[in-house]
Design a protein around this motif. Structure first.
Motif, short mmCIF file in Angstrom:
data_model
loop_
_atom_site.label_atom_id
_atom_site.label_comp_id
_atom_site.label_asym_id
_atom_site.label_seq_id
_atom_site.Cartn_x
_atom_site.Cartn_y
_atom_site.Cartn_z
N SER A 159 0.83 -1.22 0.00
CA SER A 159 0.00 0.00 0.00
C SER A 159 0.86 1.26 0.00
O SER A 159 0.47 2.26 -0.60
CB SER A 159 -0.99 0.06 1.16
OG SER A 159 -0.85 -0.91 2.08
N TYR A 178 1.94 1.78 -3.61
CA TYR A 178 0.85 2.36 -4.39
C TYR A 178 0.63 3.83 -4.04
O TYR A 178 0.42 4.66 -4.92
CB TYR A 178 -0.44 1.57 -4.18
CG TYR A 178 -0.55 0.35 -5.05
CD1 TYR A 178 -0.71 0.44 -6.43
CD2 TYR A 178 -0.50 -0.92 -4.49
CE1 TYR A 178 -0.82 -0.68 -7.23
CE2 TYR A 178 -0.61 -2.06 -5.28
CZ TYR A 178 -0.77 -1.93 -6.65
OH TYR A 178 -0.87 -3.05 -7.43
N GLN A 179 0.67 4.16 -2.75
CA GLN A 179 0.47 5.55 -2.33
C GLN A 179 1.58 6.44 -2.88
O GLN A 179 1.33 7.55 -3.33
CB GLN A 179 0.41 5.65 -0.81
CG GLN A 179 0.18 7.05 -0.28
CD GLN A 179 -1.14 7.65 -0.75
OE1 GLN A 179 -2.17 6.99 -0.68
NE2 GLN A 179 -1.10 8.88 -1.23
N SER A 180 2.81 5.96 -2.84
CA SER A 180 3.95 6.75 -3.34
C SER A 180 3.87 6.95 -4.85
O SER A 180 4.26 8.01 -5.35
CB SER A 180 5.26 6.06 -2.96
OG SER A 180 5.36 5.98 -1.55
N ILE A 181 3.36 5.96 -5.56
CA ILE A 181 3.16 6.12 -7.01
C ILE A 181 2.04 7.13 -7.24
O ILE A 181 2.15 8.01 -8.09
CB ILE A 181 2.84 4.76 -7.67
CG1 ILE A 181 4.10 3.87 -7.65
CG2 ILE A 181 2.35 4.96 -9.11
CD1 ILE A 181 3.84 2.43 -8.06
N SER A 182 0.98 7.02 -6.46
CA SER A 182 -0.17 7.90 -6.60
C SER A 182 0.19 9.36 -6.33
O SER A 182 -0.26 10.26 -7.05
CB SER A 182 -1.28 7.45 -5.64
OG SER A 182 -2.36 8.31 -5.69
N ASP A 183 1.00 9.60 -5.30
CA ASP A 183 1.37 11.00 -5.01
C ASP A 183 2.62 11.46 -5.78
O ASP A 183 3.17 12.51 -5.51
CB ASP A 183 1.52 11.24 -3.50
CG ASP A 183 2.69 10.52 -2.86
OD1 ASP A 183 3.65 10.14 -3.57
OD2 ASP A 183 2.65 10.32 -1.63
N THR A 210 2.52 -2.53 -14.24
CA THR A 210 3.17 -1.36 -13.66
C THR A 210 4.57 -1.77 -13.24
O THR A 210 4.73 -2.77 -12.53
CB THR A 210 2.39 -0.84 -12.44
OG1 THR A 210 1.04 -0.56 -12.84
CG2 THR A 210 3.01 0.41 -11.86
#
Length: 84
Positions: free
Chosen positions: A29, A32-37, A49
């Motif tokens: 998670s 994913y959060q680091s990719i998202s931000d 990905t």
């Protein structure tokens, strides 16, 4: 007699998110959060990905240093029973 070939080190150029989780120790998670931000660059290839090894290393090196005794979101409770 055939000569022995020198060993060649093969270094991965990119990681899938599952591989990155295993080699980095960073949870799925958080990845994913680091990719998202946008703090961890990622690319798409054939519907997968991937993260370039150089980007993963740069991301990990730029994480904030560990500070003993300080936890994110933790409040210090002086008297949990409410007594003076």
């Amino acid at each position: 007699m055939a000569e022995a070939k020198p060993a060649v080190e093969i270094r991965k150029l990119s990681y899938t998110l599952d591989e990155l989780e295993q080699v980095s120790g960073v949870g799925r998670s958080s990845i994913y959060q680091s990719i998202s931000d946008l703090s961890l660059p990622a690319k798409k290839w054939n519907g997968r990905t991937i993260v370039l090894a150089a980007d993963a290393e740069k991301f990990l090196h730029n994480l904030p240093p560990f500070v003993p005794g300080k936890r994110k979101g933790q409040r210090r409770v002086r008297n949990p029973a409410g007594r003076e």
